[in-house]
Design a protein around this motif. Structure first.
Motif, PDB file in Angstrom:
ATOM      1  N   ASN A 103      34.119  36.150  37.308  1.00  0.00           N
ATOM      2  CA  ASN A 103      34.239  37.012  38.483  1.00  0.00           C
ATOM      3  C   ASN A 103      35.639  37.638  38.529  1.00  0.00           C
ATOM      4  N   PRO A 104      35.934  38.501  39.502  1.00  0.00           N
ATOM      5  CA  PRO A 104      37.240  39.178  39.529  1.00  0.00           C
ATOM      6  C   PRO A 104      38.429  38.255  39.751  1.00  0.00           C
ATOM      7  N   PHE A 105      38.169  36.995  40.117  1.00  0.00           N
ATOM      8  CA  PHE A 105      39.254  36.050  40.383  1.00  0.00           C
ATOM      9  C   PHE A 105      39.532  35.143  39.187  1.00  0.00           C
ATOM     10  N   GLY A 106      38.817  35.412  38.076  1.00  0.00           N
ATOM     11  CA  GLY A 106      39.026  34.630  36.869  1.00  0.00           C
ATOM     12  C   GLY A 106      38.223  33.348  36.811  1.00  0.00           C
ATOM     13  N   ASP A 107      37.289  33.158  37.742  1.00  0.00           N
ATOM     14  CA  ASP A 107      36.462  31.953  37.781  1.00  0.00           C
ATOM     15  C   ASP A 107      35.086  32.219  37.175  1.00  0.00           C
ATOM     16  N   LEU A 108      34.430  31.167  36.714  1.00  0.00           N
ATOM     17  CA  LEU A 108      33.068  31.276  36.202  1.00  0.00           C
ATOM     18  C   LEU A 108      32.077  30.927  37.297  1.00  0.00           C
ATOM     19  N   GLU A 109      30.957  31.644  37.329  1.00  0.00           N
ATOM     20  CA  GLU A 109      29.933  31.391  38.343  1.00  0.00           C
ATOM     21  C   GLU A 109      28.543  31.594  37.760  1.00  0.00           C
ATOM     22  N   GLN A 110      27.549  31.065  38.480  1.00  0.00           N
ATOM     23  CA  GLN A 110      26.193  30.994  37.944  1.00  0.00           C
ATOM     24  C   GLN A 110      25.358  32.238  38.213  1.00  0.00           C
ATOM     25  N   HIS A 282      37.891  41.409  34.296  1.00  0.00           N
ATOM     26  CA  HIS A 282      36.698  41.843  35.023  1.00  0.00           C
ATOM     27  C   HIS A 282      36.956  43.273  35.496  1.00  0.00           C
ATOM     28  N   PRO A 283      35.935  44.145  35.455  1.00  0.00           N
ATOM     29  CA  PRO A 283      36.158  45.549  35.849  1.00  0.00           C
ATOM     30  C   PRO A 283      36.705  45.730  37.263  1.00  0.00           C
ATOM     31  N   LEU A 284      36.415  44.797  38.171  1.00  0.00           N
ATOM     32  CA  LEU A 284      36.851  44.927  39.565  1.00  0.00           C
ATOM     33  C   LEU A 284      38.063  44.054  39.882  1.00  0.00           C
ATOM     34  N   GLU A 285      38.736  43.582  38.864  1.00  0.00           N
ATOM     35  CA  GLU A 285      39.844  42.652  39.062  1.00  0.00           C
ATOM     36  C   GLU A 285      40.952  43.239  39.936  1.00  0.00           C
ATOM     37  N   PRO A 357      25.140  28.265  52.490  1.00  0.00           N
ATOM     38  CA  PRO A 357      26.055  27.385  51.743  1.00  0.00           C
ATOM     39  C   PRO A 357      25.605  27.170  50.301  1.00  0.00           C
ATOM     40  N   GLU A 358      24.293  27.072  50.103  1.00  0.00           N
ATOM     41  CA  GLU A 358      23.764  26.858  48.740  1.00  0.00           C
ATOM     42  C   GLU A 358      24.065  28.057  47.844  1.00  0.00           C
ATOM     43  N   GLN A 359      23.952  29.264  48.381  1.00  0.00           N
ATOM     44  CA  GLN A 359      24.237  30.454  47.588  1.00  0.00           C
ATOM     45  C   GLN A 359      25.739  30.595  47.325  1.00  0.00           C
ATOM     46  N   HIS A 360      26.559  30.135  48.262  1.00  0.00           N
ATOM     47  CA  HIS A 360      27.998  30.133  48.020  1.00  0.00           C
ATOM     48  C   HIS A 360      28.340  29.308  46.779  1.00  0.00           C
ATOM     49  N   LYS A 361      27.649  28.197  46.604  1.00  0.00           N
ATOM     50  CA  LYS A 361      27.921  27.344  45.439  1.00  0.00           C
ATOM     51  C   LYS A 361      27.597  28.053  44.129  1.00  0.00           C
ATOM     52  N   LEU A 362      26.623  28.949  44.151  1.00  0.00           N
ATOM     53  CA  LEU A 362      26.213  29.657  42.939  1.00  0.00           C
ATOM     54  C   LEU A 362      27.146  30.817  42.608  1.00  0.00           C
ATOM     55  N   GLY A 363      27.871  31.321  43.608  1.00  0.00           N
ATOM     56  CA  GLY A 363      28.759  32.453  43.388  1.00  0.00           C
ATOM     57  C   GLY A 363      28.010  33.770  43.409  1.00  0.00           C
ATOM     58  N   GLY A 364      28.594  34.805  42.822  1.00  0.00           N
ATOM     59  CA  GLY A 364      28.018  36.140  42.847  1.00  0.00           C
ATOM     60  C   GLY A 364      28.713  37.025  43.860  1.00  0.00           C
ATOM     61  N   TYR A 365      28.560  38.328  43.693  1.00  0.00           N
ATOM     62  CA  TYR A 365      29.276  39.346  44.468  1.00  0.00           C
ATOM     63  C   TYR A 365      29.306  39.060  45.963  1.00  0.00           C
ATOM     64  N   GLU A 366      28.151  38.727  46.541  1.00  0.00           N
ATOM     65  CA  GLU A 366      28.055  38.594  47.995  1.00  0.00           C
ATOM     66  C   GLU A 366      28.853  37.398  48.519  1.00  0.00           C
ATOM     67  N   THR A 367      29.265  36.495  47.623  1.00  0.00           N
ATOM     68  CA  THR A 367      30.035  35.312  48.035  1.00  0.00           C
ATOM     69  C   THR A 367      31.531  35.474  47.781  1.00  0.00           C
ATOM     70  N   TRP A 368      31.951  36.572  47.153  1.00  0.00           N
ATOM     71  CA  TRP A 368      33.361  36.735  46.796  1.00  0.00           C
ATOM     72  C   TRP A 368      34.230  36.879  48.040  1.00  0.00           C
ATOM     73  N   LEU A 369      35.450  36.390  47.956  1.00  0.00           N
ATOM     74  CA  LEU A 369      36.413  36.550  49.041  1.00  0.00           C
ATOM     75  C   LEU A 369      36.552  38.023  49.414  1.00  0.00           C
ATOM     76  N   SER A 370      36.563  38.302  50.697  1.00  0.00           N
ATOM     77  CA  SER A 370      36.609  39.629  51.322  1.00  0.00           C
ATOM     78  C   SER A 370      35.230  40.278  51.378  1.00  0.00           C
ATOM     79  N   ILE A 371      34.223  39.715  50.705  1.00  0.00           N
ATOM     80  CA  ILE A 371      32.843  40.219  50.775  1.00  0.00           C
ATOM     81  C   ILE A 371      32.013  39.252  51.616  1.00  0.00           C
ATOM     82  N   GLY A 372      32.003  37.977  51.214  1.00  0.00           N
ATOM     83  CA  GLY A 372      31.495  36.913  52.076  1.00  0.00           C
ATOM     84  C   GLY A 372      32.713  36.356  52.796  1.00  0.00           C
ATOM     85  N   MET A 373      33.089  36.959  53.921  1.00  0.00           N
ATOM     86  CA  MET A 373      34.429  36.724  54.465  1.00  0.00           C
ATOM     87  C   MET A 373      34.521  35.576  55.456  1.00  0.00           C
TER      88      MET A 373
END
Length: 394
Positions: A103-110, A282-285, A357-373
């Motif tokens: 993801n744009p923060f350098g972390d891996l997500e599912q 990441h393109p949006l880094e 909360p379960e989807q937060h654990k999986l990551g993805g765009y909608e959970t990123w900081l400032s998106i899932g705020m």
């Protein structure tokens, strides 16, 4: 943003005496409009103390004018409701991947959103959809249609040329329903409305099938016409009645804002300072590095969000100021004392995405900081509060 809705609510109260908590105002989702976030598009900032700009004042004024026009057009009426289904236009856009992605923060997500049709790494959709189309209909005692409110769990469609302004499939649906009901030359005018159901993780792209090119507006029209056809089928079966109990309740819930860690702030600063010729991870880094700094500097630790519930006879209507995941809407339906029930998202404000909360654990765009705020447990608190409001109305 909520400040625009609040301004409209104050005008409505001053000019009609109607309490703002009994008025539900909501946005629909389009990627082809100007911003109501304020001059310079400050949607990512916390602008609650800034005066409204001219466009925001215009929107608030016209919302209040719409309520005054409705009051001026009051007449004896009947009301009814019904539900159908349009499963072919809703797909969960979040996919579980076989191998984790960065993801744009350098972390891996599912999870990856909108993974593309030919992506060999995608495994399966990460959640459900809700294909229900719900209608509330108002007509005169003689059977002349007055208004139709629809609710459907689809984000937006798009397919608009650059520079065009469009209200997306919501407006095409409203226009088509008016045509199908032969209500387009009435006085007072017939009003059709389509609200966003819980669709924060839903679009109309089937990533299991090859894509197909479409002319501008063609896909939008295809979606709207299919939903309108189902609306007509449901409408013809609706039993309109002379009276239905109407009740409203609202509350304000304080939610924690997710803040970046010191390490994330440091990383964002280093990304911003990095030479332009360095390839990003990441393109949006860089984009999200700026958002991290803004979130760190400007946002408070908590924000108040307005929640509403309405009763229309046996029907329950919830209103939530987020782009709400489909499973949250399904949970509200399952727990509601009103059967049927539905949820309007983007109501009385917009705080972007509301994953579980379960989807937060999986990551993805909608959970990123400032998106899932807001805090990762926010959906649990919101569902509990909505159901509490429903039980007050029961």
């Amino acid at each position: 943003p909520r400040v625009v809705f609040d301004a409209a609510g104050r005008l409505i109260n001053a000019e009609t005496g109607i309490d703002g908590g009994q008025v539900m105002m909501s946005s629909t989702h389009t990627h082809s409009a100007v911003s109501a976030g304020g001059e310079g598009d400050k949607r990512w900032g916390y602008n609650v103390d800034k005066p409204l700009d001219a466009y925001q004042q215009f929107i608030a004024r016209r919302i209040a004018d719409g309520v005054r026009i409705a009051l001026n057009n009051l007449q004896p009426a009947q009301i009814g409701w019904g539900a159908g289904s349009v499963p072919g236009q809703v797909f969960n856009r979040r996919w579980i991947m076989k191998k984790k992605v960065v993801n744009p923060f350098g972390d891996l997500e599912q999870v990856q959103f909108n993974p593309g049709v030919n992506n060999p790494n995608k495994k399966e959709p990460a959640g459900p959809v809700d294909p229900e189309l719900f209608l509330i209909s108002v007509r005169t005692p003689e059977g002349k249609p007055v208004a139709l409110l629809a609710n459907y769990g689809l984000h937006y469609v798009g397919g608009v040329p650059s520079g065009h302004i469009s209200a997306d499939y919501f407006a095409v649906f409203a226009d088509r329903v008016q045509e199908l009901l032969q209500a387009d030359r009435q006085d007072p005018l017939f009003v059709a409305m389509m609200t966003n159901g819980t669709s924060g993780n839903v679009n109309n792209i089937d990533f299991t099938k090859p894509g197909r090119p479409a002319a501008p507006y063609a896909r939008m029209k295809e979606v709207a016409y299919e939903i309108a056809d189902e609306a007509l089928r449901v409408y013809r079966r609706i039993e309109h009645r002379e009276w239905a109990e109407l009740k409203a309740a609202h509350s304000e819930l304080r939610l924690g804002v997710r803040k970046p860690s010191p390490a994330q702030v440091d990383r964002a600063r280093s990304v911003i300072k990095r030479p332009a010729d360095v390839k990003p991870g990441h393109p949006l880094e860089l984009n999200f590095a700026h958002r991290i700094i803004q979130l760190h500097k400007e946002w408070p630790d908590e924000i108040p969000v307005m929640l509403q519930a309405f009763r229309v006879g046996p029907v329950g209507v919830a209103a939530i100021p987020f782009e709400v995941f489909a499973e949250i809407g399904l949970e509200i339906k399952a727990g509601s004392p009103f059967q049927p029930s539905f949820t309007v998202e983007l109501a009385n404000g917009c705080y972007l995405y509301l994953p579980t909360p379960e989807q937060h654990k999986l990551g993805g765009y909608e959970t990123w900081l400032s998106i899932g705020m807001v805090e990762e447990n926010a959906s649990v608190k919101i569902v509990s509060e909505i159901l509490k409001l429903f039980h007050q109305l029961k």
